[in-house]
Design an enzyme around this catalytic site. Structure first.
Site, PDB file in Angstrom:
ATOM      1  N   HIS A   1       2.175   3.263  -9.076  1.00 54.74           N
ATOM      2  CA  HIS A   1       1.920   1.846  -9.380  1.00 54.74           C
ATOM      3  C   HIS A   1       3.084   1.253 -10.186  1.00 54.74           C
ATOM      4  CE1 HIS A   1      -1.937   2.228  -7.605  1.00 54.74           C
ATOM      5  NE2 HIS A   1      -2.499   2.925  -8.571  1.00 54.74           N
TER       6      HIS A   1
ATOM      7  N   LEU B   1      10.578 -20.405  -4.960  1.00 55.01           N
ATOM      8  CA  LEU B   1       9.574 -19.563  -4.306  1.00 55.01           C
ATOM      9  C   LEU B   1       8.212 -19.682  -5.005  1.00 55.01           C
ATOM     10  CD1 LEU B   1       9.066 -17.045  -2.313  1.00 55.01           C
ATOM     11  CD2 LEU B   1       9.466 -15.651  -4.340  1.00 55.01           C
TER      12      LEU B   1
ATOM     13  N   ASP C   1       0.830  -1.214   0.000  1.00 59.57           N
ATOM     14  CA  ASP C   1       0.000   0.000   0.000  1.00 59.57           C
ATOM     15  C   ASP C   1       0.860   1.258   0.000  1.00 59.57           C
ATOM     16  OD1 ASP C   1      -2.384   1.360  -0.055  1.00 59.57           O
ATOM     17  OD2 ASP C   1      -2.650   1.343   2.122  1.00 59.57           O
TER      18      ASP C   1
END
Ligand code: IPE
Ligand code: IPE
Ligand code: MG
Length: 252
Positions: free
Chosen positions: A44, A138, A27
């Site tokens: 973004h 991962l 955020d």
């Protein structure tokens, strides 16, 4: 599919020093851009770079699962041009990064409701998941059009469609295989950047016993040092899962 013990039904067998699973609410992109007098979309774009670095850092540390919140069920309420930009960015990042992720042995999962995505994006998501399905490094899960309540409701509908005989009673163990993150252990560490101290409908079920770390840093500024600080903080937590401190000491 691997079965992981649940933090409410059973005490996890071992508490790893390196968190096995880290969940992140990325955020603060809009505020990062605003501080620089730039449109929100620049935040973004920079946020993608912070994500790239976080993936690399988690992989290097041996974190097994990284789950990031990219777009919530509620984010459709944003201005139409920001929503369109985010959808375009998702498509671009996915198509641009998938080969590199595959080469780095990363398994990619996208969790959330796909129904409102474009056919092109749905096809790309499917292809990316299939291509990386056998990778053993991962597991990167991207939560897109995801909501914790959607997850629980969706799982319940799927369970009852498969097992109508359970419509009068079913147990937690019947439901959990239908949740979006059934393939992963529950998160050990949750990180939210951007200063807000709320869950915003992220992994409501799965965060039951997760350690919650909140940082004022805005997501585009997040890097491997910030990740290390969060993991350091995690090391200082005592994970009791309902027990008292003395019980933990005597079991060592
Ligand atoms: C998080 O950053 C990214 C998404 C929700 C897509 P924000 O866009 O919420 O940034 P702030 O919170 O407005 O600064
Ligand atoms: C949460 O961030 C969702 C994502 C990071 C994708 P928001 O910025 O949308 O959360 P709220 O609305 O401020 O709680
Ligand atoms: Mg926000």
């Amino acid at each position: 599919m691997a079965i992981f013990s649940s933090s409410t039904k059973e005490i996890p067998q071992e508490i790893a020093t390196v968190p096995r699973h880290i969940a992140v609410i990325m955020d603060g992109n809009g505020r990062w851009a605003k501080k620089r007098m730039m449109p929100r979309i620049f935040g973004h774009k920079r946020g993608v770079e912070a994500l790239r670095e976080t993936v690399r850092a988690c992989d290097a540390l041996g974190v097994g699962y990284l789950t990031v919140f990219a777009f919530s069920n509620e984010n459709w309420r944003r201005p139409q041009d920001e929503v369109s930009f985010l959808m375009g960015l998702f498509l671009k990042v996915l198509s641009g990064e998938i080969t590199r992720m595959h080469d780095n042995n990363i398994r990619l999962k996208i969790i959330g409701n796909r129904e409102h995505f474009s056919p092109e994006l749905i096809a790309l998501i499917d292809a990316a998941e299939v291509k990386t399905a056998e990778n053993t490094g991962l597991t990167l899960s991207i939560a897109a059009d995801y909501g914790g309540r959607w997850d629980v409701m969706h799982a319940t509908h799927c369970l009852l469609a498969d097992h109508p005989e359970l419509s009068t009673t079913f147990a937690e163990e019947d439901l959990t295989p239908y949740l979006a993150m059934a393939y992963a252990p529950e998160p050990d560490l949750f990180i939210r950047t951007g200063g807000e101290q709320r869950i915003s409908n992220f992994l409501l079920w799965q965060l039951a016993y997760t350690e919650l770390y909140f940082s004022d840093m805005l997501w585009p500024d997040f890097d491997r040092h910030a990740l290390a600080a969060a993991i350091d903080w995690y090391h200082g937590r005592e994970r009791r899962f309902g027990r008292i401190s003395e019980q933990l000491q005597s079991s060592c």
